[in-house]
Write a protein that holds these residues in place. Structure first.
Motif, PDB file in Angstrom:
ATOM      1  N   ILE A 138      71.981  26.060  30.107  1.00 45.54           N
ATOM      2  CA  ILE A 138      72.972  25.390  30.952  1.00 45.54           C
ATOM      3  C   ILE A 138      73.752  26.415  31.775  1.00 45.54           C
ATOM      4  CG2 ILE A 138      74.833  25.358  29.236  1.00 45.54           C
ATOM      5  CD1 ILE A 138      75.603  22.597  30.312  1.00 45.54           C
ATOM      6  N   LEU A 139      73.945  27.615  31.239  1.00 47.81           N
ATOM      7  CA  LEU A 139      74.608  28.665  32.009  1.00 47.81           C
ATOM      8  C   LEU A 139      73.759  29.066  33.211  1.00 47.81           C
ATOM      9  CD1 LEU A 139      76.937  30.661  32.315  1.00 47.81           C
ATOM     10  CD2 LEU A 139      75.684  32.231  30.826  1.00 47.81           C
ATOM     11  N   GLY A 140      72.438  29.099  33.027  1.00 48.45           N
ATOM     12  CA  GLY A 140      71.546  29.420  34.135  1.00 48.45           C
ATOM     13  C   GLY A 140      71.636  28.406  35.264  1.00 48.45           C
ATOM     14  N   TYR A 141      71.924  27.132  34.937  1.00 47.65           N
ATOM     15  CA  TYR A 141      72.062  26.102  35.961  1.00 47.65           C
ATOM     16  C   TYR A 141      73.378  26.229  36.731  1.00 47.65           C
ATOM     17  CZ  TYR A 141      68.009  23.445  34.367  1.00 47.65           C
ATOM     18  OH  TYR A 141      66.746  23.048  34.058  1.00 47.65           O
ATOM     19  N   TYR A 142      74.401  26.815  36.127  1.00 50.23           N
ATOM     20  CA  TYR A 142      75.707  26.919  36.767  1.00 50.23           C
ATOM     21  C   TYR A 142      75.787  28.072  37.776  1.00 50.23           C
ATOM     22  CZ  TYR A 142      78.730  23.407  34.594  1.00 50.23           C
ATOM     23  OH  TYR A 142      79.350  22.231  34.246  1.00 50.23           O
ATOM     24  N   PHE A 143      74.766  28.951  37.797  1.00 49.64           N
ATOM     25  CA  PHE A 143      74.813  30.115  38.676  1.00 49.64           C
ATOM     26  C   PHE A 143      73.477  30.291  39.394  1.00 49.64           C
ATOM     27  CE2 PHE A 143      78.110  30.914  35.587  1.00 49.64           C
ATOM     28  CZ  PHE A 143      79.128  31.508  36.322  1.00 49.64           C
ATOM     29  N   THR A 144      73.556  30.882  40.596  1.00 46.37           N
ATOM     30  CA  THR A 144      72.346  31.260  41.336  1.00 46.37           C
ATOM     31  C   THR A 144      72.421  32.738  41.709  1.00 46.37           C
ATOM     32  OG1 THR A 144      73.423  30.417  43.348  1.00 46.37           O
ATOM     33  CG2 THR A 144      71.814  28.979  42.278  1.00 46.37           C
ATOM     34  N   THR A 145      73.282  33.080  42.656  1.00 50.65           N
ATOM     35  CA  THR A 145      73.365  34.481  43.097  1.00 50.65           C
ATOM     36  C   THR A 145      73.958  35.391  42.026  1.00 50.65           C
ATOM     37  OG1 THR A 145      75.546  34.092  44.120  1.00 50.65           O
ATOM     38  CG2 THR A 145      73.604  33.788  45.503  1.00 50.65           C
ATOM     39  N   LYS A 146      74.752  34.824  41.113  1.00 56.32           N
ATOM     40  CA  LYS A 146      75.378  35.620  40.055  1.00 56.32           C
ATOM     41  C   LYS A 146      74.747  35.347  38.690  1.00 56.32           C
ATOM     42  CE  LYS A 146      79.809  35.410  42.504  1.00 56.32           C
ATOM     43  NZ  LYS A 146      81.199  34.901  42.447  1.00 56.32           N
ATOM     44  N   ALA A 150      76.110  36.659  35.069  1.00 52.19           N
ATOM     45  CA  ALA A 150      76.661  35.688  34.118  1.00 52.19           C
ATOM     46  C   ALA A 150      75.898  35.704  32.799  1.00 52.19           C
ATOM     47  CB  ALA A 150      76.634  34.284  34.732  1.00 52.19           C
ATOM     48  N   LEU A 151      74.568  35.760  32.892  1.00 51.96           N
ATOM     49  CA  LEU A 151      73.765  35.815  31.670  1.00 51.96           C
ATOM     50  C   LEU A 151      73.970  37.134  30.935  1.00 51.96           C
ATOM     51  CD1 LEU A 151      70.474  34.170  32.956  1.00 51.96           C
ATOM     52  CD2 LEU A 151      72.031  33.234  31.249  1.00 51.96           C
ATOM     53  N   GLY A 152      74.195  38.210  31.689  1.00 50.93           N
ATOM     54  CA  GLY A 152      74.479  39.491  31.051  1.00 50.93           C
ATOM     55  C   GLY A 152      75.777  39.450  30.277  1.00 50.93           C
ATOM     56  N   ILE A 153      76.809  38.822  30.875  1.00 58.00           N
ATOM     57  CA  ILE A 153      78.089  38.688  30.176  1.00 58.00           C
ATOM     58  C   ILE A 153      77.928  37.823  28.935  1.00 58.00           C
ATOM     59  CG2 ILE A 153      80.422  37.744  30.356  1.00 58.00           C
ATOM     60  CD1 ILE A 153      80.364  38.495  33.323  1.00 58.00           C
ATOM     61  N   LEU A 352      73.052  46.022  37.379  1.00 58.98           N
ATOM     62  CA  LEU A 352      71.918  46.722  37.985  1.00 58.98           C
ATOM     63  C   LEU A 352      71.035  45.775  38.789  1.00 58.98           C
ATOM     64  CD1 LEU A 352      70.852  49.096  35.055  1.00 58.98           C
ATOM     65  CD2 LEU A 352      71.964  49.756  37.192  1.00 58.98           C
ATOM     66  N   VAL A 353      70.874  44.547  38.281  1.00 61.55           N
ATOM     67  CA  VAL A 353      69.991  43.589  38.962  1.00 61.55           C
ATOM     68  C   VAL A 353      70.702  42.905  40.125  1.00 61.55           C
ATOM     69  CG1 VAL A 353      68.684  41.440  38.669  1.00 61.55           C
ATOM     70  CG2 VAL A 353      68.585  43.211  36.910  1.00 61.55           C
ATOM     71  N   ASP A 354      71.935  42.430  39.905  1.00 59.81           N
ATOM     72  CA  ASP A 354      72.621  41.624  40.924  1.00 59.81           C
ATOM     73  C   ASP A 354      73.361  42.458  41.958  1.00 59.81           C
ATOM     74  OD1 ASP A 354      71.760  39.240  39.942  1.00 59.81           O
ATOM     75  OD2 ASP A 354      73.553  38.802  38.775  1.00 59.81           O
ATOM     76  N   VAL A 355      73.905  43.598  41.554  1.00 61.50           N
ATOM     77  CA  VAL A 355      74.709  44.412  42.466  1.00 61.50           C
ATOM     78  C   VAL A 355      73.869  45.510  43.116  1.00 61.50           C
ATOM     79  CG1 VAL A 355      76.743  45.893  42.679  1.00 61.50           C
ATOM     80  CG2 VAL A 355      76.802  43.911  41.149  1.00 61.50           C
ATOM     81  N   LEU A 356      73.122  46.242  42.289  1.00 62.45           N
ATOM     82  CA  LEU A 356      72.303  47.329  42.827  1.00 62.45           C
ATOM     83  C   LEU A 356      70.907  46.867  43.244  1.00 62.45           C
ATOM     84  CD1 LEU A 356      73.284  50.211  40.364  1.00 62.45           C
ATOM     85  CD2 LEU A 356      74.298  49.599  42.563  1.00 62.45           C
ATOM     86  N   HIS A 357      70.585  45.621  42.914  1.00 66.57           N
ATOM     87  CA  HIS A 357      69.333  44.976  43.351  1.00 66.57           C
ATOM     88  C   HIS A 357      68.082  45.718  42.875  1.00 66.57           C
ATOM     89  CE1 HIS A 357      71.821  42.377  45.785  1.00 66.57           C
ATOM     90  NE2 HIS A 357      72.361  43.427  46.393  1.00 66.57           N
ATOM     91  N   ILE A 358      68.123  46.204  41.655  1.00 66.11           N
ATOM     92  CA  ILE A 358      66.930  46.783  41.043  1.00 66.11           C
ATOM     93  C   ILE A 358      66.042  45.639  40.556  1.00 66.11           C
ATOM     94  CG2 ILE A 358      66.054  48.222  39.159  1.00 66.11           C
ATOM     95  CD1 ILE A 358      68.636  49.799  39.274  1.00 66.11           C
ATOM     96  N   PRO A 359      64.772  45.583  40.922  1.00 65.08           N
ATOM     97  CA  PRO A 359      63.898  44.493  40.471  1.00 65.08           C
ATOM     98  C   PRO A 359      63.892  44.374  38.947  1.00 65.08           C
ATOM     99  CG  PRO A 359      62.825  45.774  42.181  1.00 65.08           C
ATOM    100  CD  PRO A 359      64.068  46.524  41.814  1.00 65.08           C
ATOM    101  N   VAL A 407      66.103  35.356  33.352  1.00 67.12           N
ATOM    102  CA  VAL A 407      65.946  35.800  34.740  1.00 67.12           C
ATOM    103  C   VAL A 407      64.475  36.030  35.070  1.00 67.12           C
ATOM    104  CG1 VAL A 407      66.587  37.566  36.410  1.00 67.12           C
ATOM    105  CG2 VAL A 407      68.236  36.850  34.676  1.00 67.12           C
ATOM    106  N   MET A 408      63.730  36.628  34.137  1.00 67.83           N
ATOM    107  CA  MET A 408      62.319  36.901  34.377  1.00 67.83           C
ATOM    108  C   MET A 408      61.487  35.624  34.403  1.00 67.83           C
ATOM    109  SD  MET A 408      61.901  40.393  32.125  1.00 67.83           S
ATOM    110  CE  MET A 408      60.164  40.607  32.479  1.00 67.83           C
ATOM    111  N   VAL A 409      61.872  34.639  33.593  1.00 72.98           N
ATOM    112  CA  VAL A 409      61.181  33.351  33.643  1.00 72.98           C
ATOM    113  C   VAL A 409      61.380  32.706  35.008  1.00 72.98           C
ATOM    114  CG1 VAL A 409      61.146  31.005  32.722  1.00 72.98           C
ATOM    115  CG2 VAL A 409      61.256  32.938  31.159  1.00 72.98           C
TER     116      VAL A 409
END
Length: 482
Positions: A138-146, A150-153, A352-359, A407-409
């Motif tokens: 449900i947390l994954g549904y509440y966010f897109t760009t972040k 959010a999942l990291g937190i 690293l993924v969302d801010v620095l955009h590392i794949p 995120v990988m799924v």
């Protein structure tokens, strides 16, 4: 509105707020992970307490911890049939709190390990699986760009739980005994009802497509300056932004409507008869066969199957620490350090993924490679300082994979298949969580050597490294959704 004609039936969709109440859901997921992963990380401490209480072999007694850890992941798909019956994520989490608490109380009165495997291993593990799965999805549904942040937190809650609960469990066992500790754990599980209450279902919206006439398209810019005086029903007014967007390039417009309005509720009710429950995705894990035709999804599944070896370390770290001359309290501290590093690493991975955009695929592949080397080095750690240092490196690598699972799924299958795909991935990880500690226990009973055990674990992880290279190649070739 004669010059506007509906050309498609309305579609329902979820529109993530990317914030707002989503942060309350993030807190609930954080605390759910704190409780569930924190308790599963105490398996090594509980193993020593159960060995003293029941005096059974280490392979048999370790089944209690391995089954609850495996059940927590393997039972994820059990939440999907409930949601197909229009049960919300909130209700699944609260139900899990009640069942797991009752099962933990029953575990306090079990006469043998076999019964404890059922009450604490199977029942608690499977009930917690629904809460763990639902809170993260449900947390994954509440966010897109972040989403990764959010999942990291939220996943860092697992690290905080691994810091606090193993040490407290060791103290609880020394003061209240193993049976009294189970009663305290039952009280901890009841708090899942509070966290579940915060997971408010995301409101769906109706998206409908209209075709406009030539005269309407030409006059739409003029309508932007006209004020509605009440002669045109509000439900038929097209917003300025929609008109402006549609005029230059298309003869079609889309109207997005939020649900609460009474008129729109009637439209939603009429349309819902044609729509599968929960937008079709949650009706059945196996309803959409397209993901089973995706070869990269299988690659992802088996990569995480071998990645799951690392969880067995949480069970055997205290026993290994005791075997090299450290105290039980120091063994519990090693697990707490493991959790502390997880807390920081989960959030760092999101940045690293969302801010620095590392794949995310590249980051995961590097982490699993580092994890393999660190596991192979464990037998050379003979002091508290070296054991803690090695556990720190392993924790950093392990937490990266934990934070990136959902995120990988979404990357491999797309967001629309995230729930079904993650449930299958959870099952695969759950198999690893259950099987590897059992293999480790049997090997240790035969060899009485932790060096051989950890070398075997490193060999398993090395297979995961090879598979992860396939994912890296696929992402480099642009085979994924994002």
């Amino acid at each position: 509105m004669p010059d506007v004609k509906t050309v498609t039936e309305p579609e329902m969709e979820l529109r993530p707020p990317d914030g707002g109440w989503g942060w309350a859901v993030c807190f609930a997921a954080f605390m759910t992970n704190f409780t569930i992963t924190g308790i599963t990380s105490t398996s090594g401490v509980i193993l020593l307490g159960l060995l003293d209480l029941y005096n059974e072999s280490i392979s048999k007694t370790s089944l209690v911890g391995s089954i609850i850890a495996g059940g927590t992941m393997f039972g994820g798909p059990l939440a999907l049939p409930l949601m197909a019956c229009k049960t919300s994520h909130r209700q699944v989490i609260m139900l899990a709190g009640i069942v797991s608490s009752a099962s933990a109380v029953a575990s306090a009165f079990t006469p043998n390990v076999e019964t404890l495997i059922v009450t604490y291993g199977v029942l608690v593990g499977l009930s917690l699986a629904g809460a763990f799965f639902s809170a993260n999805v449900i947390l994954g549904y509440y966010f897109t760009t972040k989403r990764a942040l959010a999942l990291g937190i939220a996943n860092s809650g697992a690290g905080v739980g691994a810091i606090v609960l193993p040490y407290l469990t060791e103290k609880s066992i020394s003061y209240y005994g193993m049976r009294g500790t189970f009663l305290l754990i039952a009280g901890l599980f009841l708090n899942l009802n509070v966290y579940g209450a915060l997971c408010r279902p995301l409101k769906p919206v109706i998206k409908q497509r209209f075709k406009i006439s030539e005269s309407r398209r030409n006059s739409s810019l003029e309508r932007k300056s006209v004020t509605n005086l009440g002669f045109i029903p509000e439900d038929e007014i097209i917003s300025d932004a929609q008109s402006e967007k549609s005029v230059p390039s298309s003869e079609y417009i889309e109207e997005i409507e939020e649900i609460p309005n009474t008129l729109r509720m009637r439209r939603l009710s009429a349309f819902s008869e044609k729509t599968p429950s929960n937008f079709g995705e949650l009706k059945s894990t196996f309803a959409d066969r397209s993901m089973f035709k995706n070869k990269y999804f299988y690659l992802l599944l088996f990569t995480f199957l071998f990645w799951a070896v690392c969880d067995s370390l949480m069970i055997y770290y205290p026993a290994y620490a005791e075997s090299v001359g450290l105290s039980r309290e120091q063994g519990a501290l090693v697990v707490s350090v493991f959790g502390a590093v997880c807390t920081v690493s989960q959030i760092s991975t999101g940045i690293l993924v969302d801010v620095l955009h590392i794949p995310n695929i590249y980051l995961f592949s590097a982490s699993i490679f580092t994890m393999c080397l660190s596991i192979a080095f464990i037998p050379y750690c003979q002091t508290f300082a070296t054991v803690v240092l090695d556990a720190t490196i392993i924790s950093m690598s392990y937490s990266c994979g934990t934070a990136l699972r959902i995120v990988m799924v979404a990357t491999v299958l797309g967001v629309e298949k995230m729930s079904a795909g993650y449930s299958i991935l959870s099952s695969m990880i759950g198999i690893g969580y259950t099987v590897y500690p059992l293999i480790t226990g049997i090997v240790y009973d035969r060899t009485r050597s932790f060096a051989f055990v950890f070398s075997l674990d490193a060999a398993f992880v090395s297979v995961g490294i090879i598979l992860s290279f396939g994912l890296v190649y696929a992402q480099k070739k642009g085979k994924f959704y994002n």
